[in-house]
Design an enzyme around this catalytic site. Structure first.
Site, PDB file in Angstrom:
ATOM      1  N   GLY A  16       0.838  -1.196   0.000  1.00  0.00           N
ATOM      2  CA  GLY A  16       0.000   0.000   0.000  1.00  0.00           C
ATOM      3  C   GLY A  16       0.869   1.241   0.000  1.00  0.00           C
ATOM      4  O   GLY A  16       2.022   1.206   0.432  1.00  0.00           O
ATOM      5  N   GLN A  70       2.869   9.924   1.601  1.00  0.00           N
ATOM      6  CA  GLN A  70       4.215   9.343   1.748  1.00  0.00           C
ATOM      7  C   GLN A  70       5.172   9.785   0.647  1.00  0.00           C
ATOM      8  O   GLN A  70       6.379   9.669   0.805  1.00  0.00           O
ATOM      9  CB  GLN A  70       4.129   7.808   1.748  1.00  0.00           C
ATOM     10  CG  GLN A  70       3.451   7.256   2.977  1.00  0.00           C
ATOM     11  CD  GLN A  70       3.330   5.753   2.869  1.00  0.00           C
ATOM     12  OE1 GLN A  70       2.401   5.253   2.248  1.00  0.00           O
ATOM     13  NE2 GLN A  70       4.287   5.031   3.441  1.00  0.00           N
ATOM     14  N   CYS A 118       5.307  -0.369   7.441  1.00  0.00           N
ATOM     15  CA  CYS A 118       5.093   0.840   6.642  1.00  0.00           C
ATOM     16  C   CYS A 118       6.377   1.183   5.904  1.00  0.00           C
ATOM     17  O   CYS A 118       7.457   1.121   6.491  1.00  0.00           O
ATOM     18  CB  CYS A 118       4.709   1.977   7.585  1.00  0.00           C
ATOM     19  SG  CYS A 118       4.438   3.541   6.744  1.00  0.00           S
ATOM     20  N   LEU A 119       6.257   1.550   4.628  1.00  0.00           N
ATOM     21  CA  LEU A 119       7.444   1.923   3.850  1.00  0.00           C
ATOM     22  C   LEU A 119       8.123   3.175   4.410  1.00  0.00           C
ATOM     23  O   LEU A 119       9.301   3.395   4.169  1.00  0.00           O
ATOM     24  CB  LEU A 119       7.070   2.153   2.382  1.00  0.00           C
ATOM     25  CG  LEU A 119       6.557   0.913   1.633  1.00  0.00           C
ATOM     26  CD1 LEU A 119       6.085   1.292   0.237  1.00  0.00           C
ATOM     27  CD2 LEU A 119       7.635  -0.167   1.567  1.00  0.00           C
ATOM     28  N   HIS A 133      -4.729   1.689   7.228  1.00  0.00           N
ATOM     29  CA  HIS A 133      -3.386   2.236   7.453  1.00  0.00           C
ATOM     30  C   HIS A 133      -3.116   3.405   6.490  1.00  0.00           C
ATOM     31  O   HIS A 133      -2.664   4.474   6.901  1.00  0.00           O
ATOM     32  CB  HIS A 133      -2.373   1.098   7.244  1.00  0.00           C
ATOM     33  CG  HIS A 133      -0.934   1.493   7.286  1.00  0.00           C
ATOM     34  ND1 HIS A 133      -0.073   1.046   8.262  1.00  0.00           N
ATOM     35  CD2 HIS A 133      -0.183   2.260   6.453  1.00  0.00           C
ATOM     36  CE1 HIS A 133       1.138   1.542   8.026  1.00  0.00           C
ATOM     37  NE2 HIS A 133       1.105   2.273   6.936  1.00  0.00           N
ATOM     38  N   GLU A 134      -3.436   3.203   5.205  1.00  0.00           N
ATOM     39  CA  GLU A 134      -3.178   4.253   4.204  1.00  0.00           C
ATOM     40  C   GLU A 134      -4.112   5.445   4.413  1.00  0.00           C
ATOM     41  O   GLU A 134      -3.720   6.594   4.215  1.00  0.00           O
ATOM     42  CB  GLU A 134      -3.319   3.714   2.779  1.00  0.00           C
ATOM     43  CG  GLU A 134      -2.454   2.495   2.430  1.00  0.00           C
ATOM     44  CD  GLU A 134      -0.992   2.645   2.775  1.00  0.00           C
ATOM     45  OE1 GLU A 134      -0.484   3.785   2.816  1.00  0.00           O
ATOM     46  OE2 GLU A 134      -0.338   1.614   3.027  1.00  0.00           O
ATOM     47  N   HIS A 140      -2.605   7.666   6.869  1.00  0.00           N
ATOM     48  CA  HIS A 140      -1.571   8.526   6.276  1.00  0.00           C
ATOM     49  C   HIS A 140      -2.184   9.805   5.715  1.00  0.00           C
ATOM     50  O   HIS A 140      -1.635  10.890   5.878  1.00  0.00           O
ATOM     51  CB  HIS A 140      -0.845   7.804   5.132  1.00  0.00           C
ATOM     52  CG  HIS A 140       0.284   6.923   5.568  1.00  0.00           C
ATOM     53  ND1 HIS A 140       1.370   7.382   6.286  1.00  0.00           N
ATOM     54  CD2 HIS A 140       0.522   5.603   5.342  1.00  0.00           C
ATOM     55  CE1 HIS A 140       2.219   6.380   6.488  1.00  0.00           C
ATOM     56  NE2 HIS A 140       1.720   5.286   5.932  1.00  0.00           N
TER      57      HIS A 140
HETATM   58 NI    NI Z   1       2.463   3.362   5.821  1.00  0.00          NI
END
Ligand code: NI
Length: 167
Positions: free
Chosen positions: A46, A51, A91-92, A133-134, A137
């Site tokens: 995702g 991000q 998470c990236l 989660h996204e 963000h």
């Molecule tokens: Ni994330």
């Protein structure tokens, strides 16, 4: 297409709140394709526009094994949620950290696609967790912020060390 730079926690730009998308133009199409390329290259399941330092309500998810089931959610909203997930997430923007945070196990929501067409969706398990989660963000919230202050401080110092090592 281009691979975009992913902001790393605790970068303050991760706390900006994304604006709704109002024009479904060429620029948006390019953002979506660049985000897809960036997410698959990472690799991740995702990615939120926040991000990549674009503060508009765009998120992508693909939890399929073959990376051939891309979900594009623009201006997403959750209408209903059920159950409690027991899945650790990563998470990236927070590499190497995996934690359990409160999420629904199943969700139903609505969004628009890259052409501006409205649709509803349902998701469960990993995909449901990923979308929640996204969506966080897009609200400027990173998953580690659900954890205790102490745990967050430990994570920040670990990440700062990693970032210094990476130069
Ligand atoms: Ni994330």
């Amino acid at each position: 297409m281009a691979i975009l730079q992913i902001l790393q926690y605790p970068d303050p730009r991760l706390h900006r709140v994304a604006e709704p998308v109002v024009s479904f133009d060429q620029e948006l199409q390019r953002l979506v394709s660049d985000m897809a390329e960036t997410m698959y290259a990472a690799p991740g399941v995702g990615l939120a526009a926040t991000q990549v330092d674009v503060h508009r309500q765009v998120l992508l998810a693909d939890t399929s094994e073959r990376h051939d089931d891309l979900m594009i959610l623009i201006n997403p909203e959750i209408l209903e949620g059920k159950g409690t997930s027991d899945m650790e997430e990563g998470c990236l923007s927070v590499p190497g950290i995996y934690e359990l945070v409160p999420r629904y196990e199943w969700i139903r929501g609505r969004a628009v696609d890259a052409a501006g067409k409205a649709f509803t969706f349902e998701a469960e398990g990993l995909l449901a967790v990923c979308i929640q989660h996204e969506m966080d963000h897009l609200k400027g919230r990173v998953f580690v912020e659900y954890l205790s202050r102490l745990k967050q401080m430990r994570i920040v110092s670990k990440l700062r060390k990693q970032q210094r090592r990476a130069g």
